[in-house]
Design a protein around this motif. Structure first.
Motif, PDB file in Angstrom:
ATOM      1  N   SER A 119      84.239  48.539 -23.163  1.00  0.00           N
ATOM      2  CA  SER A 119      84.023  47.559 -22.101  1.00  0.00           C
ATOM      3  C   SER A 119      84.390  48.128 -20.738  1.00  0.00           C
ATOM      4  CB  SER A 119      84.857  46.299 -22.391  1.00  0.00           C
ATOM      5  OG  SER A 119      84.693  45.342 -21.374  1.00  0.00           O
ATOM      6  N   LEU A 153      81.519  50.023 -19.150  1.00  0.00           N
ATOM      7  CA  LEU A 153      80.304  49.305 -18.796  1.00  0.00           C
ATOM      8  C   LEU A 153      80.318  48.939 -17.321  1.00  0.00           C
ATOM      9  CD1 LEU A 153      79.959  46.893 -21.860  1.00  0.00           C
ATOM     10  CD2 LEU A 153      78.692  49.007 -21.406  1.00  0.00           C
ATOM     11  N   ASP A 154      79.182  49.224 -16.705  1.00  0.00           N
ATOM     12  CA  ASP A 154      79.043  48.888 -15.290  1.00  0.00           C
ATOM     13  C   ASP A 154      77.576  48.581 -15.033  1.00  0.00           C
ATOM     14  OD1 ASP A 154      79.267  48.524 -12.622  1.00  0.00           O
ATOM     15  OD2 ASP A 154      79.509  50.648 -12.101  1.00  0.00           O
ATOM     16  N   SER A 155      77.211  47.369 -14.943  1.00  0.00           N
ATOM     17  CA  SER A 155      75.814  46.980 -14.736  1.00  0.00           C
ATOM     18  C   SER A 155      75.425  47.311 -13.301  1.00  0.00           C
ATOM     19  CB  SER A 155      75.662  45.484 -15.002  1.00  0.00           C
ATOM     20  OG  SER A 155      74.328  45.093 -14.828  1.00  0.00           O
ATOM     21  N   GLN A 168      77.115  43.729 -22.298  1.00  0.00           N
ATOM     22  CA  GLN A 168      78.385  43.118 -21.896  1.00  0.00           C
ATOM     23  C   GLN A 168      78.588  41.769 -22.558  1.00  0.00           C
ATOM     24  OE1 GLN A 168      78.068  43.185 -17.598  1.00  0.00           O
ATOM     25  NE2 GLN A 168      79.295  45.063 -17.464  1.00  0.00           N
ATOM     26  N   SER A 176      73.506  44.080 -19.141  1.00  0.00           N
ATOM     27  CA  SER A 176      74.037  42.707 -19.148  1.00  0.00           C
ATOM     28  C   SER A 176      74.126  42.160 -20.569  1.00  0.00           C
ATOM     29  CB  SER A 176      73.163  41.801 -18.286  1.00  0.00           C
ATOM     30  OG  SER A 176      71.816  41.797 -18.756  1.00  0.00           O
TER      31      SER A 176
END
Length: 551
Positions: A289, A292-294, A225, A222
């Motif tokens: 970006s 990115l995968d929380s 991001q 997080s």
């Protein structure tokens, strides 16, 4: 032979430089004059432990230097080569010991060496016989080595020793596997568990290398991001306030300025480079970006993998390679247990074959020993009779073992009967120190042609004997002097008179200090020293001294 001995600040010796000759040498002097320092320095050169109390009072260190001239075939050359010590120039071996209040050091051919190496080398340089050294003659191992030296059995002894060690190694392997039969199902279950635990974890080197980095990324997803979004916003916040937009405006202004004044081109060019790099940064941030995968599930899985890897490290090793090395070792152990019947049969065959080799080598050695034993006994008896045991009997008895031993198939016993009509008994039970010293001299005489040790040192081994016997001892040393360099410390004029070279140790006082020194004497000085040793001065003692030298 010993060609030079240099002593500095050792006990009573301030400085001493001695260049002994070949043949039979004797050293005499009053009790306490410093004869023991000469012998002690030779022992130190051979690797005997040194005590700081040996350092001359008021000095910080003592030193001993010795030079030995070696035969070309001396085993010392091989020992030096195997320990990366420089070779002997012109077959001269240089030894130096430094004894200081802080630490002791030793050198061979100017190269630092260990005390153990110095002892190994010294064993081939000097054979020492002092008041207690001849006690080694009572050891059965020592007696066997003397018999083997007399019979020239070195190759047979080496062959037997190698065969015996291989047999022992095979026996140990067999016993270990037999004992493994007692391991039972518990060890097998444990080995299976360890192997399965490591295999089921299914770690790869690449995964372990990136595991921590991936966990850190997932853990801070997080925040990452947020930072990416902020950077994208700064680059392209809106049409006019973003960094990209402002740099495009700046680039247009720079182009206009260049058209108006071409001299500005050189320092305006970096603006184009910065613009390209900003565009590349924007593309990289966009691509990053997209990756990115929380995902909380991924974070949980990574934490589980890390915990599992840490658990394996605690059990099986601190590193990835250690864990899998443990697994491979467990696989080998499991294989040896599960297939032990086949392996046991294989090892039984090896043990049997090794035993046959031991038996063959041992029988060859035993045969040679039994041929040499009566010859050695006869030679020692002949020499001992010349040393005052007029009717003594000497025998070398070999007794077989039930099982092969490290030294062969037999025990040995030197039997000695000094008195006629009395049965011979083991030397270790009946011989006095004076008798042992003479028997050792008889043995050395018997081995004179076989013994390759260049220097023999006899430190008062003629103690506790009478005048005629002392002369016989001196004659034996003189005979040994034709084959070896022989140094004798003696209080007997009968022995000293037979030496090729006579050295006198004396001490003197100077500036409230006592100093010992050594010098060779001859002619009248030698007669005077022999007269002193005879117990006094006067014409009668001098006449006796002259007679000893003449005789």
């Amino acid at each position: 032979m010993l060609t030079l001995l240099k002593i500095k600040n050792l006990a009573l010796v301030d400085q001493l430089l001695w260049e002994p000759c070949s043949g039979f040498i004797c050293i005499t002097g009053e009790t306490g004059a410093g004869k023991s320092v000469i012998i002690g320095s030779i022992r130190l050169a051979l690797g005997e432990r040194a005590d700081k109390t040996l350092i001359r009072n008021g000095e910080q260190q003592a030193s001993i230097e010795a030079i030995f001239h070696l035969p070309k075939n001396s085993p010392v050359h091989h020992i030096l080569a195997s320990h990366d010590i420089p070779p002997c120039e012109e077959n001269n071996l240089f030894i130096k010991r430094i004894i200081s209040t802080s630490a002791n050091r030793q050198f061979i051919n100017d190269s630092p060496c260990t005390l153990n190496l110095l002892r190994d080398v010294g064993a081939y340089l000097v054979d020492m016989h002092g008041p207690n050294d001849h006690r080694s003659l009572l050891s059965q191992d020592r007696q066997l080595s003397l018999l083997d030296a007399y019979g020239e059995h070195s190759s047979l002894v080496a062959a037997y020793s190698e065969a015996w060690q291989l047999w022992q190694h095979a026996c140990r392997d067999y016993e270990e596997l037999v004992n493994a039969n007692d391991a039972g199902n518990h060890e097998i279950e444990l080995l299976h568990h360890q192997i399965n635990e490591i295999n089921n974890a299914d770690f790869s080197a690449n995964e372990v290398a990136t595991l921590d980095e991936r966990w850190q990324r997932a853990r801070n997803g997080s925040r990452i991001q947020e930072q990416v979004a902020r950077m994208m916003s700064l680059l392209n916040d809106n049409e006019h306030s973003g960094i990209n937009s402002q740099f495009h405006d700046l680039a247009r202004c720079a182009h206009d300025l260049e058209r108006l004044d071409s001299s500005t081109t050189l320092w305006l060019t970096p603006i184009e480079t910065i613009l390209v790099e900003l565009n590349e940064l924007e593309n990289n941030l966009t691509n990053y970006s997209d990756t990115l995968d929380s995902n909380p599930e991924e974070l949980y899985q990574l934490e589980e993998r890390i915990n599992l890897f840490e658990s394996l490290k605690r059990k099986y090793g601190p590193e990835f390679d250690d864990i899998f090395a443990h697994r491979d070792k467990a696989l080998q152990r499991l294989d040896s247990i599960e297939n032990r019947s086949e392996r046991l049969e294989e090892l039984r065959t090896i043990v049997s074959q090794r035993r046959k080799e031991v038996d063959a080598a041992g029988l060859a050695l035993s045969k040679a020993r039994r041929l040499a034993a009566p010859l050695l006994a006869r030679s020692i008896m002949e020499h001992s009779r010349e040393l005052g045991f007029a009717q003594a009997m000497f025998d070398v008895v070999l007794t077989n073992h039930k099982e092969p031993g490290s030294q062969g198939f037999e025990d040995i016993e030197f039997l000695f009967g000094p008195n006629p009509g009395e049965p011979s008994k083991p030397l270790r039970l009946i011989a006095s120190s004076g008798e042992l010293a003479r028997i050792m001299l008889a043995i050395k005489s018997a081995l004179a042609d076989k013994d390759a040790t260049p220097l023999l040192v006899f430190d008062e081994i003629d103690a506790n004997v009478g005048g005629e016997v002392a002369r016989a001892v001196g004659i034996k040393m003189q005979q040994l002097g034709s084959k070896h360099q022989v140094i004798s410390i003696t209080h007997f004029p009968q022995v000293a008179a037979l030496a090729y070279h006579h050295y006198l140790v004396q001490k003197a006082s100077s500036a409230n200090r006592t100093i010992s020194y050594l010098r060779e004497i001859s002619n009248d000085e030698r007669i005077s020293e022999l007269a002193r040793m005879l117990g006094g001065g006067g014409k009668h003692a001098i006449t006796l001294a002259e007679a000893l030298l003449k005789h």
